[in-house]
Motif scaffolding. Sequence first.
Motif, PDB file in Angstrom:
ATOM      1  N   MET A   1      30.152  32.817  53.574  1.00 12.46           N
ATOM      2  CA  MET A   1      30.793  32.600  52.295  1.00 12.46           C
ATOM      3  C   MET A   1      30.898  33.940  51.557  1.00 12.46           C
ATOM      4  O   MET A   1      30.037  34.781  51.676  1.00 12.46           O
ATOM      5  CB  MET A   1      30.017  31.578  51.481  1.00 12.46           C
ATOM      6  CG  MET A   1      30.689  31.205  50.175  1.00 12.46           C
ATOM      7  SD  MET A   1      29.830  29.871  49.341  1.00 12.46           S
ATOM      8  CE  MET A   1      31.032  28.592  49.592  1.00 12.46           C
ATOM      9  N   SER A   2      31.927  34.122  50.770  1.00 10.37           N
ATOM     10  CA  SER A   2      32.178  35.349  50.038  1.00 10.37           C
ATOM     11  C   SER A   2      31.248  35.483  48.840  1.00 10.37           C
ATOM     12  O   SER A   2      30.737  34.507  48.313  1.00 10.37           O
ATOM     13  CB  SER A   2      33.623  35.390  49.557  1.00 10.37           C
ATOM     14  OG  SER A   2      34.503  35.314  50.644  1.00 10.37           O
ATOM     15  N   GLU A   3      31.080  36.726  48.392  1.00 11.53           N
ATOM     16  CA  GLU A   3      30.232  37.023  47.248  1.00 11.53           C
ATOM     17  C   GLU A   3      30.939  36.669  45.939  1.00 11.53           C
ATOM     18  O   GLU A   3      32.105  36.993  45.749  1.00 11.53           O
ATOM     19  CB  GLU A   3      29.911  38.517  47.248  1.00 11.53           C
ATOM     20  CG  GLU A   3      29.113  38.983  46.071  1.00 11.53           C
ATOM     21  CD  GLU A   3      28.946  40.496  46.044  1.00 11.53           C
ATOM     22  OE1 GLU A   3      28.251  40.967  45.139  1.00 11.53           O
ATOM     23  OE2 GLU A   3      29.519  41.189  46.894  1.00 11.53           O
ATOM     24  N   ILE A   4      30.249  36.005  45.037  1.00 11.55           N
ATOM     25  CA  ILE A   4      30.791  35.719  43.706  1.00 11.55           C
ATOM     26  C   ILE A   4      30.547  36.955  42.848  1.00 11.55           C
ATOM     27  O   ILE A   4      29.414  37.358  42.633  1.00 11.55           O
ATOM     28  CB  ILE A   4      30.135  34.478  43.072  1.00 11.55           C
ATOM     29  CG1 ILE A   4      30.444  33.250  43.903  1.00 11.55           C
ATOM     30  CG2 ILE A   4      30.601  34.294  41.628  1.00 11.55           C
ATOM     31  CD1 ILE A   4      29.705  32.002  43.471  1.00 11.55           C
ATOM     32  N   ARG A   5      31.638  37.596  42.406  1.00 10.43           N
ATOM     33  CA  ARG A   5      31.521  38.826  41.630  1.00 10.43           C
ATOM     34  C   ARG A   5      31.797  38.606  40.150  1.00 10.43           C
ATOM     35  O   ARG A   5      31.509  39.465  39.332  1.00 10.43           O
ATOM     36  CB  ARG A   5      32.463  39.868  42.197  1.00 10.43           C
ATOM     37  CG  ARG A   5      32.054  40.226  43.638  1.00 10.43           C
ATOM     38  CD  ARG A   5      32.901  41.274  44.257  1.00 10.43           C
ATOM     39  NE  ARG A   5      32.799  42.510  43.503  1.00 10.43           N
ATOM     40  CZ  ARG A   5      33.700  43.468  43.575  1.00 10.43           C
ATOM     41  NH1 ARG A   5      34.757  43.334  44.348  1.00 10.43           N
ATOM     42  NH2 ARG A   5      33.555  44.568  42.885  1.00 10.43           N
ATOM     43  N   MET A   6      32.412  37.485  39.795  1.00 11.03           N
ATOM     44  CA  MET A   6      32.605  37.150  38.384  1.00 11.03           C
ATOM     45  C   MET A   6      32.768  35.643  38.279  1.00 11.03           C
ATOM     46  O   MET A   6      33.019  34.965  39.265  1.00 11.03           O
ATOM     47  CB  MET A   6      33.808  37.875  37.788  1.00 11.03           C
ATOM     48  CG  MET A   6      35.150  37.363  38.198  1.00 11.03           C
ATOM     49  SD  MET A   6      36.448  38.188  37.235  1.00 11.03           S
ATOM     50  CE  MET A   6      37.884  37.506  38.023  1.00 11.03           C
ATOM     51  N   LEU A  40      46.766  36.028  31.638  1.00  7.14           N
ATOM     52  CA  LEU A  40      45.773  37.081  31.569  1.00  7.14           C
ATOM     53  C   LEU A  40      45.048  37.089  32.909  1.00  7.14           C
ATOM     54  O   LEU A  40      44.455  36.081  33.295  1.00  7.14           O
ATOM     55  CB  LEU A  40      44.779  36.836  30.430  1.00  7.14           C
ATOM     56  CG  LEU A  40      43.624  37.813  30.342  1.00  7.14           C
ATOM     57  CD1 LEU A  40      44.128  39.217  30.013  1.00  7.14           C
ATOM     58  CD2 LEU A  40      42.615  37.353  29.319  1.00  7.14           C
ATOM     59  N   GLU A  41      45.144  38.208  33.629  1.00  6.65           N
ATOM     60  CA  GLU A  41      44.525  38.322  34.955  1.00  6.65           C
ATOM     61  C   GLU A  41      43.454  39.397  34.927  1.00  6.65           C
ATOM     62  O   GLU A  41      43.647  40.458  34.340  1.00  6.65           O
ATOM     63  CB  GLU A  41      45.580  38.677  36.000  1.00  6.65           C
ATOM     64  CG  GLU A  41      45.011  38.799  37.396  1.00  6.65           C
ATOM     65  CD  GLU A  41      46.073  39.151  38.423  1.00  6.65           C
ATOM     66  OE1 GLU A  41      45.836  40.086  39.203  1.00  6.65           O
ATOM     67  OE2 GLU A  41      47.126  38.494  38.435  1.00  6.65           O
ATOM     68  N   VAL A  42      42.316  39.116  35.555  1.00  6.49           N
ATOM     69  CA  VAL A  42      41.233  40.083  35.670  1.00  6.49           C
ATOM     70  C   VAL A  42      40.911  40.236  37.152  1.00  6.49           C
ATOM     71  O   VAL A  42      40.706  39.250  37.859  1.00  6.49           O
ATOM     72  CB  VAL A  42      39.979  39.618  34.901  1.00  6.49           C
ATOM     73  CG1 VAL A  42      38.841  40.610  35.092  1.00  6.49           C
ATOM     74  CG2 VAL A  42      40.293  39.446  33.426  1.00  6.49           C
ATOM     75  N   SER A  43      40.894  41.489  37.612  1.00  4.66           N
ATOM     76  CA  SER A  43      40.592  41.815  39.003  1.00  4.66           C
ATOM     77  C   SER A  43      39.322  42.652  39.045  1.00  4.66           C
ATOM     78  O   SER A  43      39.151  43.559  38.237  1.00  4.66           O
ATOM     79  CB  SER A  43      41.757  42.604  39.621  1.00  4.66           C
ATOM     80  OG  SER A  43      41.381  43.147  40.861  1.00  4.66           O
ATOM     81  N   ASN A  47      37.664  48.735  40.681  1.00  2.16           N
ATOM     82  CA  ASN A  47      37.395  48.849  39.247  1.00  2.16           C
ATOM     83  C   ASN A  47      37.827  47.541  38.605  1.00  2.16           C
ATOM     84  O   ASN A  47      38.550  46.759  39.210  1.00  2.16           O
ATOM     85  CB  ASN A  47      38.207  49.998  38.636  1.00  2.16           C
ATOM     86  CG  ASN A  47      37.788  51.336  39.194  1.00  2.16           C
ATOM     87  OD1 ASN A  47      36.601  51.623  39.298  1.00  2.16           O
ATOM     88  ND2 ASN A  47      38.756  52.151  39.581  1.00  2.16           N
ATOM     89  N   VAL A  48      37.398  47.316  37.374  1.00  2.00           N
ATOM     90  CA  VAL A  48      37.864  46.134  36.649  1.00  2.00           C
ATOM     91  C   VAL A  48      39.259  46.455  36.113  1.00  2.00           C
ATOM     92  O   VAL A  48      39.445  47.411  35.366  1.00  2.00           O
ATOM     93  CB  VAL A  48      36.907  45.750  35.500  1.00  2.00           C
ATOM     94  CG1 VAL A  48      37.463  44.569  34.727  1.00  2.00           C
ATOM     95  CG2 VAL A  48      35.517  45.437  36.044  1.00  2.00           C
ATOM     96  N   ILE A  49      40.244  45.654  36.538  1.00  2.00           N
ATOM     97  CA  ILE A  49      41.628  45.813  36.122  1.00  2.00           C
ATOM     98  C   ILE A  49      42.031  44.571  35.336  1.00  2.00           C
ATOM     99  O   ILE A  49      41.738  43.445  35.744  1.00  2.00           O
ATOM    100  CB  ILE A  49      42.572  45.989  37.330  1.00  2.00           C
ATOM    101  CG1 ILE A  49      42.147  47.198  38.171  1.00  2.00           C
ATOM    102  CG2 ILE A  49      44.029  46.106  36.874  1.00  2.00           C
ATOM    103  CD1 ILE A  49      42.266  48.534  37.474  1.00  2.00           C
ATOM    104  N   VAL A  50      42.704  44.782  34.206  1.00  2.00           N
ATOM    105  CA  VAL A  50      43.183  43.696  33.361  1.00  2.00           C
ATOM    106  C   VAL A  50      44.708  43.771  33.322  1.00  2.00           C
ATOM    107  O   VAL A  50      45.271  44.855  33.188  1.00  2.00           O
ATOM    108  CB  VAL A  50      42.616  43.812  31.927  1.00  2.00           C
ATOM    109  CG1 VAL A  50      43.167  42.714  31.031  1.00  2.00           C
ATOM    110  CG2 VAL A  50      41.097  43.798  31.945  1.00  2.00           C
ATOM    111  N   LEU A  64      39.685  48.152  32.428  1.00  2.00           N
ATOM    112  CA  LEU A  64      39.016  47.466  31.318  1.00  2.00           C
ATOM    113  C   LEU A  64      38.860  48.413  30.137  1.00  2.00           C
ATOM    114  O   LEU A  64      39.096  48.026  28.989  1.00  2.00           O
ATOM    115  CB  LEU A  64      37.650  46.933  31.763  1.00  2.00           C
ATOM    116  CG  LEU A  64      36.819  46.233  30.690  1.00  2.00           C
ATOM    117  CD1 LEU A  64      37.566  45.054  30.087  1.00  2.00           C
ATOM    118  CD2 LEU A  64      35.482  45.798  31.267  1.00  2.00           C
ATOM    119  N   GLU A  65      38.503  49.664  30.395  1.00  2.00           N
ATOM    120  CA  GLU A  65      38.372  50.645  29.310  1.00  2.00           C
ATOM    121  C   GLU A  65      39.719  50.869  28.620  1.00  2.00           C
ATOM    122  O   GLU A  65      39.784  50.979  27.398  1.00  2.00           O
ATOM    123  CB  GLU A  65      37.803  51.962  29.833  1.00  2.00           C
ATOM    124  CG  GLU A  65      36.331  51.889  30.152  1.00  2.00           C
ATOM    125  CD  GLU A  65      35.473  51.400  28.991  1.00  2.00           C
ATOM    126  OE1 GLU A  65      35.651  51.886  27.849  1.00  2.00           O
ATOM    127  OE2 GLU A  65      34.626  50.518  29.216  1.00  2.00           O
TER     128      GLU A  65
END
Length: 77
Positions: A1-6, A40-43, A47-50, A64-65
Amino acid sequence: MSEIRMTGEMRTDYDCEATGLPAERWGEAVFKIGEEEIVLEVSVEKNVIVAVMVGEETAWKGTLEGFKKLLRDGSSG
């Protein structure tokens, strides 16, 4: 199973909640107002991309910054 990152949550004024939605790489919230769609998409891949999309067009995409800076320095609409 894949890792839950968020995890994601969604709440509305009708006391509806969906919490703990797991994601490995990305998640998005979609709001439909008549024929309009706001996304609204968050990757979290490297890096964290919005990304914010209105209809089929990306209105803004960055780190994110960068998103924090946009909200801090942007216009009040």
